[in-house]
Design a protein around this motif. Sequence first.
Motif, PDB file in Angstrom:
ATOM      1  N   LEU A 114     -22.817 -23.681 104.187  1.00 61.83           N
ATOM      2  CA  LEU A 114     -22.726 -24.252 102.839  1.00 61.83           C
ATOM      3  C   LEU A 114     -24.102 -24.296 102.185  1.00 61.83           C
ATOM      4  N   THR A 130     -13.792 -10.008 102.028  1.00 63.00           N
ATOM      5  CA  THR A 130     -13.235 -11.361 101.927  1.00 63.00           C
ATOM      6  C   THR A 130     -12.235 -11.570 103.077  1.00 63.00           C
ATOM      7  N   SER A 187     -12.244 -19.395 106.321  1.00 61.53           N
ATOM      8  CA  SER A 187     -13.700 -19.509 106.453  1.00 61.53           C
ATOM      9  C   SER A 187     -14.116 -19.337 107.921  1.00 61.53           C
ATOM     10  N   PRO A 240     -21.172 -17.444  98.996  1.00 62.53           N
ATOM     11  CA  PRO A 240     -19.984 -18.058  98.394  1.00 62.53           C
ATOM     12  C   PRO A 240     -19.180 -16.980  97.666  1.00 62.53           C
ATOM     13  N   SER A 291     -17.082 -15.981  91.710  1.00 65.93           N
ATOM     14  CA  SER A 291     -16.011 -16.483  90.842  1.00 65.93           C
ATOM     15  C   SER A 291     -15.186 -15.351  90.262  1.00 65.93           C
ATOM     16  N   GLY A 317     -11.151 -19.827  93.504  1.00 65.40           N
ATOM     17  CA  GLY A 317     -11.116 -20.770  94.616  1.00 65.40           C
ATOM     18  C   GLY A 317     -12.392 -20.762  95.428  1.00 65.40           C
ATOM     19  N   CYS A 318     -12.439 -21.670  96.408  1.00 64.40           N
ATOM     20  CA  CYS A 318     -13.586 -21.720  97.304  1.00 64.40           C
ATOM     21  C   CYS A 318     -13.441 -20.629  98.353  1.00 64.40           C
ATOM     22  N   GLY A 319     -14.528 -20.253  98.954  1.00 65.39           N
ATOM     23  CA  GLY A 319     -14.430 -19.301 100.046  1.00 65.39           C
ATOM     24  C   GLY A 319     -15.762 -18.706 100.387  1.00 65.39           C
ATOM     25  N   LEU A 320     -15.806 -18.052 101.535  1.00 63.20           N
ATOM     26  CA  LEU A 320     -17.022 -17.361 101.966  1.00 63.20           C
ATOM     27  C   LEU A 320     -16.683 -15.880 102.064  1.00 63.20           C
TER      28      LEU A 320
END
Lengths: 191, 85
Positions: free
Chosen positions: A104, B7, B11, B32, B35, B40-43
């Motif tokens: 993070l 992707t 995670s 990250p 966008s 959404g969130c993600g790595l």
Amino acid sequence: MNTIDARSLSCPQPVILTKKALAEAMGEELLVLVDNETAAWNVKNLGDRLGYSVVMSNPEKGTYQVRFAPATDTQAASKQEGGYVVALSAEEMGTGDTAFGRKLMEGFIYALNEQDSLPEYILCYNRGVALTTENDKTIQDLKALEDKGVQVLSCGLCLEYYGLKERLVVGQVTNMYRICELMTTYPTTRP
Amino acid sequence: MSQVLYTFSSSHTAMEAELLCEEMGHPCRLIPLPSMISAGCGLALLCPAASRGAVAGLLRQHQLETEGLYAGAGKVWEEMRDDLP
């Protein structure tokens, strides 16, 4: 021109004396002499933050000169408007799983590079100094931020405590007075 | 520099993929999820385009399933087909 000879004085004395002299100089030029590069950078960074035009030189071994031209109102005002500071106090972002927290933090610093509005300063203290010394990914991104004009500062005491003083590869060393000054002057973001 | 982005559906898989790449000496890293690809969130795993074939093979070998593959840089990415071995 006023001159302060701060050679042989230990950190943070040169910065404290310079700040006092700048307050008393009232628009006059000021020359500060110190005997090591870290002190010279700390004095120069103080001037930059306060809106002075500062020139640093190393005319002879063991002497660094930091020359301050008087601040103009415009310069000083531009430093105060819209700037912010990012404070990094750990290797991880938030609390929880350590490895995930590191990802993070790496992600945060990567994303910071993509922002239209960059911070004036990034302050690394406590285990946050690992980000400027040990973590190749954050080092790479902090260097990119530095290239864009962001000042990256690591706490000297923290580097020393964690045995990382010789491993600093991005930014400069700073002290608690400067960290305190910056965090009380600018809005501070803590990821 | 030409780059590709993998992707993943979780995670955990993304972190496993980065670790595997590091162990095998591929200069890949997690970032990250941009966008533009997802709100959404993600790595996502960022790799030099030159490592694409080797990384794809490595991920398959270790049964780390990818969700998508993109080419681009910074904020701009375009989806592509992972048709290399």
